[in-house]
Motif scaffolding. Structure first.
Motif, PDB file in Angstrom:
ATOM      1  N   HIS A 108       5.030  15.359   5.156  1.00  0.00           N
ATOM      2  CA  HIS A 108       4.923  14.867   5.402  1.00  0.00           C
ATOM      3  C   HIS A 108       5.629  14.299   3.353  1.00  0.00           C
ATOM      4  CE1 HIS A 108       1.227  15.030   2.475  1.00  0.00           C
ATOM      5  NE2 HIS A 108       1.113  13.774   2.164  1.00  0.00           N
ATOM      6  N   MET A 109       5.757  12.502   3.492  1.00  0.00           N
ATOM      7  CA  MET A 109       6.644  12.533   2.537  1.00  0.00           C
ATOM      8  C   MET A 109       6.341  11.316   1.449  1.00  0.00           C
ATOM      9  SD  MET A 109       9.652  13.198   3.294  1.00  0.00           S
ATOM     10  CE  MET A 109      11.021  12.949   1.776  1.00  0.00           C
ATOM     11  N   PHE A 141       9.814   6.468   5.489  1.00  0.00           N
ATOM     12  CA  PHE A 141      10.289   7.244   4.331  1.00  0.00           C
ATOM     13  C   PHE A 141      11.050   6.142   3.559  1.00  0.00           C
ATOM     14  CE2 PHE A 141      12.379  10.423   1.543  1.00  0.00           C
ATOM     15  CZ  PHE A 141      11.883   9.193  -0.050  1.00  0.00           C
ATOM     16  N   GLN A 142      12.207   6.074   5.251  1.00  0.00           N
ATOM     17  CA  GLN A 142      13.436   5.635   4.394  1.00  0.00           C
ATOM     18  C   GLN A 142      12.795   3.720   4.913  1.00  0.00           C
ATOM     19  OE1 GLN A 142      16.932   6.582   3.830  1.00  0.00           O
ATOM     20  NE2 GLN A 142      15.680   8.402   3.891  1.00  0.00           N
ATOM     21  N   SER A 143      12.065   3.205   5.484  1.00  0.00           N
ATOM     22  CA  SER A 143      11.969   1.785   5.416  1.00  0.00           C
ATOM     23  C   SER A 143      10.259   1.658   5.734  1.00  0.00           C
ATOM     24  CB  SER A 143      12.089   1.145   5.960  1.00  0.00           C
ATOM     25  OG  SER A 143      14.058   1.112   6.776  1.00  0.00           O
ATOM     26  N   TRP A 153       8.322   6.707  -2.199  1.00  0.00           N
ATOM     27  CA  TRP A 153       9.018   6.206  -3.513  1.00  0.00           C
ATOM     28  C   TRP A 153      10.387   6.049  -2.911  1.00  0.00           C
ATOM     29  CZ3 TRP A 153       5.871   7.892  -7.802  1.00  0.00           C
ATOM     30  CH2 TRP A 153       4.744   7.635  -7.850  1.00  0.00           C
ATOM     31  N   LYS A 154      11.215   5.506  -3.802  1.00  0.00           N
ATOM     32  CA  LYS A 154      13.129   5.309  -3.066  1.00  0.00           C
ATOM     33  C   LYS A 154      12.933   6.837  -4.449  1.00  0.00           C
ATOM     34  CE  LYS A 154      13.650   0.500  -1.982  1.00  0.00           C
ATOM     35  NZ  LYS A 154      14.848  -0.427  -2.139  1.00  0.00           N
TER      36      LYS A 154
END
Length: 275
Positions: A108-109, A141-143, A153-154
């Motif tokens: 996962h991210m 993760f993107q949104s 985190w971006k």
């Protein structure tokens, strides 16, 4: 450790110290402190140990640690990051560099798994690797939503997207290495099985982050879908025990690999310590 023809190593991805109540959710403190060490701030040590799997001709890393120089002073303080990643040094000891990694598999991210994907300029740490992520996990993760933006985190995004493969339910990355969607800890959370010459291992990511979380009901307060985590643990853990799998841990401070006794289904039969 050796797993058939494969070699499996744990790497030092840095450490966090997280509130014990958060890591054991609704489990009373009087119970979980019998199972896992805790400091005077009620924090438990949660190292991050990316798992390196070497097949005959490929090198695979599972998750990437907290990176180096990615956390702010506030983040290091809040997450108890006493030290950061030493992956470069660990790979060097194996006569390798990050350029030698062929695949990066992400359970996962969340930041403590994904911060090691990129440097502060967004360049891929494992520049030659194909990165494999579950599709729903990638899109969250993107949104991220109001809750998940605190851990997606971006700054952990970057040009590894140029070598990105998404999967839905499962993917056999290489012969003997498979990644499968479970959900639970996050909507797109995944687990990885490794098999070679009849020897088998399972890494269940953060639905089974330490051996203290063996009880299916012991899930973290960070799990977005705790009932899904419980469902997966209740079914999968006994099956993997009976099928003689090693359980590999990314976060456990004491154990890297464990086999549970088939008779009791809970007692440790054999183990490989981190010490």
């Amino acid at each position: 450790m050796k797993l058939g023809r494969f070699s499996v190593h744990y790497l030092n991805g840095g450490i966090t110290n997280i509130d014990g109540g958060a890591m054991f959710g609704v489990v009373p403190r009087a119970l979980w402190i019998r199972k896992y060490e805790v400091n005077n701030k009620n924090q438990i040590p949660l190292p991050t140990h990316p798992i390196l799997v070497q097949t005959d001709d490929k090198n695979v890393i599972i998750d990437t640690g907290i990176g180096f120089g990615k956390l702010t002073d506030k983040e290091r303080r809040n997450f108890g990051a006493e030290y950061e990643s030493h992956i470069n040094e660990d790979l060097e000891a194996l006569d390798m560099t990050t350029k030698d990694i062929d695949y990066v598999l992400m359970t996962h991210m969340h930041f403590d798994h994904a911060a090691g994907l990129t440097d502060n300029e967004g360049h891929a740490i494992f520049e030659n690797a194909i990165h494999i992520i579950q599709q729903d996990e990638w899109h969250e993760f993107q949104s991220p939503n109001l809750r998940s933006k605190s851990t997606y985190w971006k700054k952990n995004n970057g040009d590894f997207q140029q070598k990105l493969l998404l999967f839905d339910r499962e993917m056999e990355v290489l012969p003997g290495i498979k990644i499968m969607h479970t959900g639970g800890h996050s909507f797109g959370h995944s687990i990885i099985t490794i098999e070679s010459e009849g020897e088998k291992a399972i890494h269940m990511g953060d639905i089974f982050p330490t051996i203290a979380h063996r009880n299916p009901l012991w899930v973290t307060a960070y799990d977005d879908y705790p009932m899904q985590s419980i469902r997966e643990k209740e079914r999968l853990i006994p099956n993997y025990i009976l099928d003689d799998y090693w359980f590999l841990y990314y976060h456990d401070v004491n154990y890297f690999a464990v086999k549970f006794d088939k008779q009791s289904m809970t007692d440790i039969e054999t183990f490989i310590s981190r010490n």
